[in-house]
Design a protein around this motif. Structure first.
Motif, PDB file in Angstrom:
ATOM      1  N   UNK A 124      11.651  -4.950  -3.714  1.00 31.77           N
ATOM      2  CA  UNK A 124      10.319  -4.381  -3.961  1.00 31.77           C
ATOM      3  C   UNK A 124      10.203  -3.003  -3.338  1.00 31.77           C
ATOM      4  N   UNK A 125      10.706  -2.831  -2.127  1.00 27.64           N
ATOM      5  CA  UNK A 125      10.657  -1.516  -1.480  1.00 27.64           C
ATOM      6  C   UNK A 125      11.497  -0.486  -2.230  1.00 27.64           C
ATOM      7  N   UNK A 126      12.632  -0.911  -2.766  1.00 27.96           N
ATOM      8  CA  UNK A 126      13.481   0.005  -3.524  1.00 27.96           C
ATOM      9  C   UNK A 126      12.769   0.530  -4.777  1.00 27.96           C
ATOM     10  N   UNK A 127      11.967  -0.329  -5.416  1.00 24.32           N
ATOM     11  CA  UNK A 127      11.340   0.038  -6.679  1.00 24.32           C
ATOM     12  C   UNK A 127      10.006   0.758  -6.459  1.00 24.32           C
ATOM     13  N   UNK A 168       0.841  -1.200   0.000  1.00 24.78           N
ATOM     14  CA  UNK A 168       0.000   0.000   0.000  1.00 24.78           C
ATOM     15  C   UNK A 168       0.876   1.250   0.000  1.00 24.78           C
ATOM     16  N   UNK A 169       0.337   2.348  -0.515  1.00 20.68           N
ATOM     17  CA  UNK A 169       1.054   3.627  -0.508  1.00 20.68           C
ATOM     18  C   UNK A 169       2.249   3.638  -1.446  1.00 20.68           C
ATOM     19  N   UNK A 170       2.114   2.984  -2.578  1.00 26.56           N
ATOM     20  CA  UNK A 170       3.225   2.855  -3.522  1.00 26.56           C
ATOM     21  C   UNK A 170       3.537   4.178  -4.219  1.00 26.56           C
ATOM     22  N   UNK A 171       4.752   4.279  -4.726  1.00 23.87           N
ATOM     23  CA  UNK A 171       5.211   5.424  -5.498  1.00 23.87           C
ATOM     24  C   UNK A 171       4.449   5.450  -6.828  1.00 23.87           C
ATOM     25  N   UNK A 172       3.560   6.420  -6.992  1.00 24.82           N
ATOM     26  CA  UNK A 172       2.710   6.494  -8.180  1.00 24.82           C
ATOM     27  C   UNK A 172       3.549   6.568  -9.452  1.00 24.82           C
ATOM     28  N   UNK A 190      -5.341   3.786  -8.894  1.00 27.44           N
ATOM     29  CA  UNK A 190      -6.152   4.684  -8.064  1.00 27.44           C
ATOM     30  C   UNK A 190      -5.964   4.449  -6.547  1.00 27.44           C
ATOM     31  N   UNK A 191      -5.595   3.237  -6.199  1.00 28.56           N
ATOM     32  CA  UNK A 191      -5.435   2.901  -4.777  1.00 28.56           C
ATOM     33  C   UNK A 191      -3.982   2.947  -4.312  1.00 28.56           C
ATOM     34  N   UNK A 192      -3.058   3.218  -5.248  1.00 30.50           N
ATOM     35  CA  UNK A 192      -1.621   3.166  -4.952  1.00 30.50           C
ATOM     36  C   UNK A 192      -1.272   1.826  -4.299  1.00 30.50           C
ATOM     37  N   UNK A 193      -1.788   0.758  -4.897  1.00 31.47           N
ATOM     38  CA  UNK A 193      -1.677  -0.592  -4.353  1.00 31.47           C
ATOM     39  C   UNK A 193      -1.069  -1.537  -5.381  1.00 31.47           C
ATOM     40  N   UNK A 194      -0.208  -2.435  -4.909  1.00 32.80           N
ATOM     41  CA  UNK A 194       0.376  -3.467  -5.762  1.00 32.80           C
ATOM     42  C   UNK A 194       0.280  -4.804  -5.035  1.00 32.80           C
ATOM     43  N   UNK A 195      -0.109  -5.824  -5.790  1.00 36.15           N
ATOM     44  CA  UNK A 195      -0.122  -7.195  -5.289  1.00 36.15           C
ATOM     45  C   UNK A 195       0.922  -7.983  -6.075  1.00 36.15           C
ATOM     46  N   UNK A 196       1.810  -8.649  -5.356  1.00 36.63           N
ATOM     47  CA  UNK A 196       2.867  -9.442  -5.981  1.00 36.63           C
ATOM     48  C   UNK A 196       2.763 -10.864  -5.466  1.00 36.63           C
ATOM     49  N   UNK A 197       2.888 -11.810  -6.381  1.00 35.44           N
ATOM     50  CA  UNK A 197       2.736 -13.220  -6.064  1.00 35.44           C
ATOM     51  C   UNK A 197       3.956 -13.966  -6.606  1.00 35.44           C
ATOM     52  N   UNK A 206      16.045 -15.075   0.958  1.00 36.21           N
ATOM     53  CA  UNK A 206      15.424 -14.762  -0.333  1.00 36.21           C
ATOM     54  C   UNK A 206      14.149 -13.944  -0.146  1.00 36.21           C
ATOM     55  N   UNK A 207      13.386 -14.257   0.893  1.00 36.28           N
ATOM     56  CA  UNK A 207      12.189 -13.462   1.199  1.00 36.28           C
ATOM     57  C   UNK A 207      12.594 -12.030   1.515  1.00 36.28           C
ATOM     58  N   UNK A 208      13.649 -11.863   2.314  1.00 36.64           N
ATOM     59  CA  UNK A 208      14.146 -10.517   2.643  1.00 36.64           C
ATOM     60  C   UNK A 208      14.623  -9.793   1.390  1.00 36.64           C
ATOM     61  N   UNK A 209      15.276 -10.520   0.475  1.00 33.03           N
ATOM     62  CA  UNK A 209      15.757  -9.902  -0.765  1.00 33.03           C
ATOM     63  C   UNK A 209      14.593  -9.437  -1.631  1.00 33.03           C
ATOM     64  N   UNK A 210      13.527 -10.240  -1.700  1.00 34.62           N
ATOM     65  CA  UNK A 210      12.331  -9.847  -2.458  1.00 34.62           C
ATOM     66  C   UNK A 210      11.735  -8.574  -1.856  1.00 34.62           C
ATOM     67  N   UNK A 211      11.582  -8.559  -0.541  1.00 37.11           N
ATOM     68  CA  UNK A 211      10.996  -7.390   0.127  1.00 37.11           C
ATOM     69  C   UNK A 211      11.853  -6.147  -0.081  1.00 37.11           C
TER      70      UNK A 211
END
Length: 108
Positions: free
Chosen positions: A104-107, A12-16, A78-85, A96-101
């Motif tokens: 993702x936060x960097x981008x 939530x609250x992603x960089x538009x 519109x929601x500044x939301x991203x779902x990643x699977x 690897x989970x930490x690397x994904x997170x």
């Protein structure tokens, strides 16, 4: 030992600016397999939803197929939301989970 590992991220609250940029989203899908040591079967697929016809669903849907399974992304501008699977039959340990997170936060 599990056969498959499944990580789902709701962000939530992603960089538009980044989440609405085709090149940024494509590059994210293209690089993430390298981040976790998996192998792409092809280049990513990324499709933009028509924001005029579906204003509440405006954004991208994308997928990169992996030899080990696949990674998908859905953005809702519109929601500044991203779902990643991320689903893979290659073990997703905590590093690897930490690397994904972190990636993702960097981008986004």
């Amino acid at each position: 030992m599990a056969f498959g590992y499944h990580l789902m991220l709701d962000i939530y609250g992603c960089d538009v600016k980044n989440m609405t940029d085709f090149d940024v989203c494509y590059a994210y899908l293209d690089k993430l397999p390298d981040v976790i040591g998996t192998n792409k079967q092809s280049q990513p697929f990324l499709i933009k939803t028509d924001g005029e016809r579906f204003p509440d669903k405006a954004g991208f849907s994308g997928w990169v197929p992996l030899v080990e399974s696949g990674i998908s992304i859905h953005t809702l501008d519109p929601m500044r939301f991203i779902s990643i699977d991320v689903y893979t039959c290659k073990q997703l340990d905590q590093s690897k989970i930490d690397a994904i997170k972190q990636y993702t936060q960097e981008i986004f």
